[in-house]
Every structure is written in C-alpha cells, then in structure tokens.
Design a protein around this motif. Structure first.
Motif: not given
Length: 471
Positions: A67, A69, A99, A102
């Motif tokens: 992923s 993330e 993403t 973050r």
C-alpha cells in the motif's frame, strides 16, 4: 526518436549499485527499515519492469509493502495505451497528495510508458508538485541514481530525454511468484500501428542476447520456476537486430533444452511475422505450451490497412489453420479494437465473421482510444460513441458465448495442470492453469501448489473450468 541501441556497461551498472549502497547507508543512520510500494498499470512488460524496480529497491534496503499509505517510496509504473488508463493514473497520482501530507518524507515517482510522453511530464511539473521524479522506460536502469538524487536533497528529477533504447543485464529482480516468471527477451517495437504509442515511448526493437536469456531461464528453473513467459512487443521479430542467425523459434528450442519440468509461454506474437517454423517448433518442443496470443485487431482488410497491420484477414485465417494443423489442441486468444476511426457497421461485420470462423478461446476487446501523436488520432471518424458501444457489446456477447462453449467441451476430460495458488474460497480452494493457459479451479490440499497434476474437468462457465484431482 533515437533509434540506436545502447548496451549498458558493467561500469555503468556498478555506479547504480554504488547508489544503492549510499541509500542503504542513509537509512541505516536513521535506524529503521524503509518501505516502498510499486503500483503497476498495463501489460506484462510493465509487470516485468516493476520486478526490476522492486529489485533495485530491495538492493537499497527497502521492504516492499502492499500500500502507498505510510510507504517511504511510492512508484507508479504506468501505461499509455488507452486514455482511460492514463486518466486513472492522474487521478491516483493526485490522491497521493493525502498520503504525502500524512507522511511528509514520502518520495513519489512516476515512470513507465506515460513518462515517455512530453505532455505527461509537463503536466506533472506544473500540476503535481508533490511528485519527486519522473523517468521514462529508457531510464529505468538509472533509478538508484534518481532516488539518491532526491534523498540527498536535489531538486525534482526528470529523466525523460530521448535516450537510445538500452539493454541492461544484471538488474536484480523481486518477482511476484516463485512458480511463474516474466522474462523479457526484447524491448521496443518497429511496427508503428497507427493507433499505438508504444514505438514512441519504448523505442525501436532491440533484442537481448540469447545466451543471457537462456542463462536467466536456467536460473529460474533451478530455483523452482515452473511457468516461464517470454515477453516482447513482437516476439516474432526477436533476433533480427542481432545478426547472430538466432530467431525466436531457435530461442524456444534453446530454452526447451534446459533440463527440468516447466512450461514455456510467450506473448505477443504479431500475425505478419508468425511463421510455419514457429508453429512447427511449438509442436515439437514438449515444454512449449500450445497457447498462442495472436492479436487480429480487425477482420476487415481496409481497416487493417488503415491500422498498418500488414496482413489481410485471409492471411490471418491461413495462419490460424496452419498453426492448428501442427497443434490441434492449440488455445488461441486475440485482441480486437472496436470503433477504429472510419470503421463502418459493414466493416465491423467482417470482424464478427472472422471471430465466428476462428472461434477464439478468449478475446480481449477494446473500444478505440485516441492517442495524441499517433496517425489514427487525426483520422476522420463518423461513428458515434453509441455506435461503438453497440458493436462492442455485440462482440463481447459473441466472445463470452464461444468461451463458454469451448469450456463446455472440456467437461469429462482429464487435463494436466500446474497448481499455482489458492483462491481464498472453501470450495475449489486451489487455482491452476492448463497447458493452454485455461484457468481451472479445484479442491485439494495446498501442498499441491507448484505441482503438475492430472485433473478431471467436471464443469465450466465463460471464465473458468472446475475439476477434481486424481480422477
């Protein structure tokens, strides 16, 4: 377009591996293992390229994750064949702003066929400031340098120059499967079909040396690989640029001579270059699967000429007949474009007629997608989107009907399959493939994965067969 071929020297590759060492040392100072995610769009050649990118990343000390993330590196390996795929890439690329917000240290790269288009790199430069680098297929072998440049604080990286088409041996690979492997035998394309951007973004045809391909196949077999697919935009052109007197059929025989139990598959095979020698070789080599992906694209001669395909429907049908004379059990699949500029309803009927005559085991059908920069993009086209959708739906119905009929013919027969994985379902928990590449679901212990076994086919539908072990 630069038409030269460059063989990347060992010294040049060593410089890339030195960058890998720098990156690994960089992360050691931070006291943790970095992670990387590679998302792949498009064809099997892109999948093979992604395996090399993962190989480089592993060499740099990255753990591969599933992923974007939280990943320290995200790579989008793209396809430029159809507009829908391109717009999907831009949508997903835009979503990566979240993403990165973050995880501010995340590094994002776009590569692959889209990266070879100037309009794409320009759009990324001006509209996607969160993307740290763009590099075309010609620059894949330089990825460690590109990544190091970004990590060491240099400005955004754009390796998109019209470099010579290159061949780089010795790039590490992290493959998705131990049982199956893609092996690129050549790169680029010389055909210039009027609808296709591949020659512009991947360059002209260039073949790997046969001894390098055979050595890779030998290593794969020694490591337990059971299913090897040879890749090229037109595998039938293999070797023409080398001048060694080794063609694609000869290469198949060389790989077939490797000791071990495995299958040889290949794609894609251009009809204009598919020869009797190839069909005879497929029939005589016991490890070569009786599976042929032979894209016809259209069944109408005027449309084929406008596509610059360099064969007629009559010649194509003759090739199918010849191939089946050598291999009566041959599984044939194809690609078809619906709604090519100027195609009429009457011309589309020729495609339906050809499909009825060939009776493909499976068809991959597409509505024509305009690609800027190709000759077809400026061709007049009177058909509406509704016209094309109607034709497409009719072709899809015909394809599904014949596929279901073909699969029904397997019922009651015992076939040899390679068990290649789990389905995640309680009933028919294992997946497998026949010699001809047909999907077979079956029930059995997962210890069967990786084995060739005999299976009795009990039922089937449009998309798959179902069988029982040992009957």
């Amino acid at each position: 377009m630069n038409t030269k071929t460059t063989v990347i020297s060992q010294a040049e590759l060593d410089a890339q591996f030195a960058c890998c060492d720098k990156i690994a040392a960089y992360w050691q100072t931070k006291g943790r293992t970095p992670t990387a995610y590679v998302e792949t769009y498009g064809c099997q050649q892109n999948e093979a390229d992604s395996e090399k990118l993962r190989g480089f990343l592993a060499q740099c000390g990255y753990a591969i994750v599933g992923s974007a993330e939280g990943a320290d590196v995200v790579i989008m390996n793209t396809c430029a064949i159809r507009e829908h795929a391109e717009q999907r890439v831009f949508g997903n690329l835009g979503a990566l702003t979240h993403t990165k917000r973050r995880h501010p240290e995340q590094k994002i790269f776009l590569c692959g066929c889209m990266a070879g288009e100037t309009k794409v790199s320009d759009r990324v430069k001006h509209s996607y400031p969160h993307v740290d680098g763009v590099f075309s297929t010609h620059h894949l072998w330089q990825f460690p340098q590109i990544l190091w440049n970004v990590l060491s604080g240099k400005k955004r990286q754009f390796f998109i120059e019209d470099e010579p088409g290159s061949i780089a041996e010795g790039i590490p690979q992290v493959r998705d499967s131990k049982l199956k492997a893609w092996v690129s035998i050549m790169y680029g394309c010389n055909n210039f079909c009027t609808y296709c951007v591949v020659p512009y973004v991947r360059g002209r045809e260039r073949s790997r040396r046969p001894e390098d391909i055979v050595a890779e196949a030998r290593e794969l077999v020694a490591a337990g690989c059971k299913d090897i697919t040879l890749l090229g935009q037109n595998v039938n052109s293999y070797g023409k640029d080398l001048g060694l007197g080794v063609d694609f059929a000869d290469l198949i025989r060389m790989i077939n001579d490797i000791p071990g139990e495995f299958l040889i598959r290949f794609m894609t095979s251009h009809p204009k270059d598919a020869t009797e020698k190839l069909f005879k070789t497929m029939a005589e080599c016991e490890k070569c699967a009786h599976q042929l992906h032979l894209p016809v694209q259209s069944g109408n001669d005027r449309v084929l000429k406008a596509m610059n395909r360099n064969y007629t429907a009559e010649k194509y049908l003759a090739q199918v007949k010849l191939a089946r004379s050598y291999m009566p059990d041959l599984v044939i699949t194809t690609d078809i474009i619906v709604g090519f500029p100027g195609e009429t309803d009457e011309e589309f009927e020729d495609t339906i007629k050809l499909c009825d005559e060939v009776r493909y085991d499976a068809m991959f059908t597409f509505i024509y997608s305009k690609r800027v920069g190709t000759p077809a993009a400026s061709m007049p086209d009177a058909a509406t989107r509704e016209d094309k959708q109607r034709r497409f739906d009719r072709l899809l119905e015909a394809a599904n009907r014949v596929s279901a009929e073909k699969h029904a013919e397997y019922i009651g027969k015992t076939v040899r399959v390679l068990v290649d994985g789990e389905t995640g379902k309680d009933e028919y928990n294992l997946s497998s493939r026949t010699n001809g590449g047909r999907l077979v679901h079956l029930a059995g212990d997962k210890s069967l994965i990786g084995q060739f076994i005999d299976v009795k086919i009990t039922s089937g539908n449009t998309w798959a067969l179902y069988g029982k072990v040992g009957e």
